[in-house]
Design a protein around this motif. Sequence first.
Motif, PDB file in Angstrom:
ATOM      1  N   ALA A   1      25.275 -34.272 -26.431  1.00 22.01           N
ATOM      2  CA  ALA A   1      24.444 -35.467 -26.594  1.00 22.01           C
ATOM      3  C   ALA A   1      23.515 -35.673 -25.404  1.00 22.01           C
ATOM      4  O   ALA A   1      22.480 -36.328 -25.522  1.00 22.01           O
ATOM      5  N   THR A   2      23.881 -35.114 -24.244  1.00 21.31           N
ATOM      6  CA  THR A   2      23.071 -35.326 -23.037  1.00 21.31           C
ATOM      7  C   THR A   2      22.394 -34.042 -22.567  1.00 21.31           C
ATOM      8  O   THR A   2      21.851 -33.996 -21.467  1.00 21.31           O
ATOM      9  N   VAL A   3      22.398 -33.015 -23.408  1.00 18.77           N
ATOM     10  CA  VAL A   3      21.921 -31.708 -22.942  1.00 18.77           C
ATOM     11  C   VAL A   3      20.423 -31.721 -22.629  1.00 18.77           C
ATOM     12  O   VAL A   3      19.935 -30.931 -21.818  1.00 18.77           O
ATOM     13  N   GLY A   4      19.701 -32.650 -23.259  1.00 23.48           N
ATOM     14  CA  GLY A   4      18.265 -32.711 -23.010  1.00 23.48           C
ATOM     15  C   GLY A   4      17.878 -33.539 -21.795  1.00 23.48           C
ATOM     16  O   GLY A   4      16.698 -33.654 -21.457  1.00 23.48           O
ATOM     17  N   ASP A   5      18.889 -34.109 -21.116  1.00 29.15           N
ATOM     18  CA  ASP A   5      18.586 -35.015 -20.001  1.00 29.15           C
ATOM     19  C   ASP A   5      18.299 -34.300 -18.685  1.00 29.15           C
ATOM     20  O   ASP A   5      17.898 -34.920 -17.712  1.00 29.15           O
ATOM     21  N   HIS A   6      18.570 -33.010 -18.642  1.00 29.63           N
ATOM     22  CA  HIS A   6      18.380 -32.271 -17.389  1.00 29.63           C
ATOM     23  C   HIS A   6      17.842 -30.883 -17.726  1.00 29.63           C
ATOM     24  O   HIS A   6      18.037 -30.388 -18.838  1.00 29.63           O
ATOM     25  N   ALA A   7      17.161 -30.281 -16.740  1.00 34.37           N
ATOM     26  CA  ALA A   7      16.661 -28.921 -16.954  1.00 34.37           C
ATOM     27  C   ALA A   7      17.782 -27.910 -16.740  1.00 34.37           C
ATOM     28  O   ALA A   7      18.038 -27.055 -17.580  1.00 34.37           O
TER      29      ALA A   7
ATOM     30  N   GLY B   1      41.734 -35.365 -24.591  1.00 35.08           N
ATOM     31  CA  GLY B   1      40.445 -34.999 -25.192  1.00 35.08           C
ATOM     32  C   GLY B   1      40.324 -33.497 -25.309  1.00 35.08           C
ATOM     33  O   GLY B   1      40.510 -32.793 -24.309  1.00 35.08           O
ATOM     34  N   ASP B   2      40.021 -32.983 -26.495  1.00 40.52           N
ATOM     35  CA  ASP B   2      39.954 -31.532 -26.685  1.00 40.52           C
ATOM     36  C   ASP B   2      38.525 -31.011 -26.495  1.00 40.52           C
ATOM     37  O   ASP B   2      37.619 -31.761 -26.118  1.00 40.52           O
ATOM     38  N   ALA B   3      38.341 -29.729 -26.762  1.00 41.52           N
ATOM     39  CA  ALA B   3      37.045 -29.098 -26.506  1.00 41.52           C
ATOM     40  C   ALA B   3      35.925 -29.768 -27.309  1.00 41.52           C
ATOM     41  O   ALA B   3      34.847 -30.051 -26.780  1.00 41.52           O
ATOM     42  N   THR B   4      36.172 -30.039 -28.572  1.00 45.77           N
ATOM     43  CA  THR B   4      35.135 -30.646 -29.413  1.00 45.77           C
ATOM     44  C   THR B   4      34.752 -32.033 -28.898  1.00 45.77           C
ATOM     45  O   THR B   4      33.575 -32.402 -28.865  1.00 45.77           O
ATOM     46  N   PHE B   5      35.757 -32.784 -28.493  1.00 44.54           N
ATOM     47  CA  PHE B   5      35.530 -34.126 -27.948  1.00 44.54           C
ATOM     48  C   PHE B   5      34.580 -34.068 -26.744  1.00 44.54           C
ATOM     49  O   PHE B   5      33.611 -34.834 -26.659  1.00 44.54           O
ATOM     50  N   HIS B   6      34.840 -33.147 -25.834  1.00 43.83           N
ATOM     51  CA  HIS B   6      34.017 -33.069 -24.617  1.00 43.83           C
ATOM     52  C   HIS B   6      32.670 -32.418 -24.901  1.00 43.83           C
ATOM     53  O   HIS B   6      31.653 -32.813 -24.333  1.00 43.83           O
TER      54      HIS B   6
ATOM     55  N   SER C   1      33.766 -36.496  -3.805  1.00 44.90           N
ATOM     56  CA  SER C   1      32.476 -36.941  -3.271  1.00 44.90           C
ATOM     57  C   SER C   1      31.541 -37.535  -4.324  1.00 44.90           C
ATOM     58  O   SER C   1      30.461 -38.010  -3.982  1.00 44.90           O
ATOM     59  N   GLY C   2      31.929 -37.510  -5.588  1.00 46.84           N
ATOM     60  CA  GLY C   2      30.981 -37.886  -6.635  1.00 46.84           C
ATOM     61  C   GLY C   2      31.062 -39.344  -7.061  1.00 46.84           C
ATOM     62  O   GLY C   2      32.023 -40.049  -6.764  1.00 46.84           O
ATOM     63  N   SER C   3      30.048 -39.799  -7.786  1.00 40.09           N
ATOM     64  CA  SER C   3      30.036 -41.125  -8.396  1.00 40.09           C
ATOM     65  C   SER C   3      30.888 -41.073  -9.669  1.00 40.09           C
ATOM     66  O   SER C   3      31.191 -39.989 -10.171  1.00 40.09           O
ATOM     67  N   PRO C   4      31.274 -42.259 -10.211  1.00 42.73           N
ATOM     68  CA  PRO C   4      32.034 -42.243 -11.469  1.00 42.73           C
ATOM     69  C   PRO C   4      31.335 -41.458 -12.583  1.00 42.73           C
ATOM     70  O   PRO C   4      31.995 -40.738 -13.341  1.00 42.73           O
ATOM     71  N   ALA C   5      30.004 -41.560 -12.662  1.00 37.55           N
ATOM     72  CA  ALA C   5      29.294 -40.814 -13.714  1.00 37.55           C
ATOM     73  C   ALA C   5      29.377 -39.314 -13.469  1.00 37.55           C
ATOM     74  O   ALA C   5      29.548 -38.522 -14.407  1.00 37.55           O
ATOM     75  N   GLU C   6      29.277 -38.906 -12.199  1.00 36.13           N
ATOM     76  CA  GLU C   6      29.378 -37.473 -11.879  1.00 36.13           C
ATOM     77  C   GLU C   6      30.796 -36.961 -12.134  1.00 36.13           C
ATOM     78  O   GLU C   6      30.983 -35.832 -12.606  1.00 36.13           O
ATOM     79  N   ILE C   7      31.784 -37.810 -11.819  1.00 36.08           N
ATOM     80  CA  ILE C   7      33.172 -37.412 -12.064  1.00 36.08           C
ATOM     81  C   ILE C   7      33.416 -37.285 -13.570  1.00 36.08           C
ATOM     82  O   ILE C   7      34.088 -36.353 -14.027  1.00 36.08           O
ATOM     83  N   ALA C   8      32.840 -38.199 -14.347  1.00 35.59           N
ATOM     84  CA  ALA C   8      33.016 -38.140 -15.803  1.00 35.59           C
ATOM     85  C   ALA C   8      32.436 -36.846 -16.359  1.00 35.59           C
ATOM     86  O   ALA C   8      33.054 -36.172 -17.197  1.00 35.59           O
ATOM     87  N   GLU C   9      31.240 -36.482 -15.874  1.00 37.73           N
ATOM     88  CA  GLU C   9      30.629 -35.248 -16.372  1.00 37.73           C
ATOM     89  C   GLU C   9      31.435 -34.027 -15.928  1.00 37.73           C
ATOM     90  O   GLU C   9      31.643 -33.087 -16.708  1.00 37.73           O
ATOM     91  N   ALA C  10      31.898 -34.056 -14.684  1.00 35.20           N
ATOM     92  CA  ALA C  10      32.704 -32.928 -14.196  1.00 35.20           C
ATOM     93  C   ALA C  10      33.982 -32.793 -15.018  1.00 35.20           C
ATOM     94  O   ALA C  10      34.420 -31.674 -15.325  1.00 35.20           O
ATOM     95  N   ALA C  11      34.577 -33.936 -15.378  1.00 37.05           N
ATOM     96  CA  ALA C  11      35.804 -33.909 -16.187  1.00 37.05           C
ATOM     97  C   ALA C  11      35.519 -33.294 -17.551  1.00 37.05           C
ATOM     98  O   ALA C  11      36.313 -32.494 -18.070  1.00 37.05           O
ATOM     99  N   GLN C  12      34.380 -33.645 -18.139  1.00 40.25           N
ATOM    100  CA  GLN C  12      34.019 -33.069 -19.439  1.00 40.25           C
ATOM    101  C   GLN C  12      33.826 -31.562 -19.333  1.00 40.25           C
ATOM    102  O   GLN C  12      34.318 -30.786 -20.165  1.00 40.25           O
ATOM    103  N   ARG C  13      33.104 -31.157 -18.307  1.00 39.39           N
ATOM    104  CA  ARG C  13      32.791 -29.727 -18.159  1.00 39.39           C
ATOM    105  C   ARG C  13      34.060 -28.913 -17.916  1.00 39.39           C
ATOM    106  O   ARG C  13      34.271 -27.858 -18.533  1.00 39.39           O
TER     107      ARG C  13
END
Lengths: 385, 381
Positions: free
Chosen positions: B369-375, B358-363, B300-312
């Motif tokens: 880098a984006t941790v400040g973008d959301h509460a 991509g390993d843990a450090t990579f993600h 159900s997500g956008s490419p950006a949401e899928i990218a973040e979900a993949a990282q997490r």
Amino acid sequence: MQLELSAEDAAFRDEMRTFFTTEVPQEIRDAVANRRELTKDQIVESQRVLNAHGLAVPNWPVEWGGKDWSPLRRHIWHEEMQRADVPAPLAFNASMIGPVIAHFGSQEIKERFLPATANLDIWWSQGFSEPDAGSDLASLRTTAVRDGDEFVVNGQKTWTTLGQYGDWIFTLVRTDPDVKKQAGISMLLIDMTTPGLTVRPIELIDGGYEVNEVWFEDVRVPVGNMVGELNSGWTQAKFLLGNERVGVAPVGATKRVLAQAKDWARETGQLDDVLTASRIAELENELLALELTALRVVAHSADGKPHPASSVLKLKGTELQQAVSELVVDLAGPASLASGAGDDSDLPWWSRRATPAYLNLRKASIYGGSNEVQRQIIAKTILGL
Amino acid sequence: MDFTYDEEQQALREAVRGLVGKAYSDYEQRRQTVAADPGFDEAQWGRMAEMGLLGLPFSEDDGGVGAGPVEISIVAEELGRVVAPEPYLASVVWAGGLVSAVGTAEQRAEVLGALSAGESVLAPALAEPGRRWTNDATATTAVEAGGSWTLTGAKEPVIQGARADVLVVSAMLPSGGTGLFLVGGDAEGMTRTGYATHDGGRAAKVTFDGTPATPLGEPGADVAASIATVTDLARIMACNEAVGAMETALRTTSAYLTSRKQFGVTLNTFQALTFRAADMYISLELAKSLAVWATMVVASGSPAEIAEAAQRASLQVARAGRHIGQEAIQLHGGIGMTAEYSIGAYTSRLTFLDHLLGDATFHLRSLAATVGDHAEVDPLP
């Protein structure tokens, strides 16, 4: 499988969000957000607002004020409450003794205690742990000896949280010393104003007085105050501890503190530091994993029994709660030393409160069944070890 | 919100579990299979095609089944449970996904039709020596002359690069972007040097020297964004495969602790060991939650949401994979070190999956880098 809430559950979430953010007094919510210790009056007032709207004890049977909610709705209620900085209903009343009385109590005991318990007209204390009975609770030695229509109670309880506010104490006592230790325990409800009962506060490492010792010297308790059958107390105790484990993972509240911590990190120029940012990002990810695990667990606990994986929630939930409090101390840095400074200090309030909060939360991995007990439960009941 | 499989998904899981269990629940069978090239069982690959598994992600017009991410995740997890060596993740999810995302209708029908039918193995030739998990290509370049394209450069490691019938190759375009190309296994000027990977699979060094190649999709178009999205899907499916592997690793370890005797008692008598197994369970459950969640975000997500979900999901699964893989060996003791016993193969495969995309450090670097973008991070859309 789908991620979205159903339209009905989404509407329910909105309803809860509106209620918690508009009906509970702002000063109380500010106190929670500012990590201040709540007064007794604030805790009572908050619970009465919830109870007036039928939202204090949703986990109870419907006839005693509960809601026949799905586990998901109960979870949403709990998360929205924490998100809005609303203090949870007093656990001793709402999560511990209330469900026990509703399940095991006589009709007379239910009518006498449940409405007052839901409304926090009675403040309950927990009389379980003793100096020599901690994780090994069944070794408790406080005795109750029958004398006519009364029990005479002698012994000592400890770690009685907020016992200084307590009106009544639900107590595990030994009523038969000659059988296997679990088989000789009963549960008594004891009025804390009874002669012979004394409460002594214990100063904790954060400088506060959150827990107490409770002494019983020939305290006379009517036999009608026993919950369930004589010598069946261990059954009630296990029931209570199972419920306690489920309610104890404070996902929403920890998320709130972490979000605040990010603000504090930004204000102090630390969010650009890659080590700090990655530490926060990793905590955030683990919290997300915990929240999703909580959602998965509630989805599978429809039969009302605690899912065995609820031990994961207690253990990891308290670890993350502690880890976030530790992060805040580190963000405060040298300002964290100034825990005794007043509001005329030039240091930010959060940095002065950081260390007491951190020290206080060391308790989280000890209470509610220590995290070692949770590992034992996981190893035995889930892994078969 | 619903975390349960529907009836068809349950039936799929049982069918896949039966198929891969028959082949590999006896670890010795797996060991024999990976000992010989191509490192997997061609007949089993054919049976997977017959069951429709190889065409699951692709549309019916392209010869596939048109299933969603949950179905693909079910296959990945079941393969992970028995560390099945068939190259489902690399060939179907990743390489096939690239063809599906970028290829013309004709290319999709031809390449994915053959893949779905089990007649063709694809290899994703994206990795370049000296570079780490990038979506763009620099070591392989594409040149166009008179409407024909050729590739020159190197790719390594290319999963199943030696066995593959068709390679899906990324290359730097004359204009500077990254294009994708189809290269047949018999193409001129291509050299493939195959070798075994530590997990029992196969990979290859592949070099191109003026090798004729067919642009995938519109010739000369920069498709780095499509590569990124397909790779994110592959990451999430790698997480699901790892979850299956971790479940078996923990179950195997628990069974060992209750049967192995030392000092006259079974090992589960020792709390120092059972507590560590309990911690493994916690790691597994948290990782599983993010893998399942990320799979649902794909739906159900956008490419950006899928990218973040993949990282997490990848971060959590990478941490869990290390923890469970290492502890599984340690709790076994010496037997855990032997290739004759299964547990080490699980640790090896988890280590492989950790470094494939991509390993843990990579993600964690991206998330930090984006941790400040959301509460807060809200799992619900």
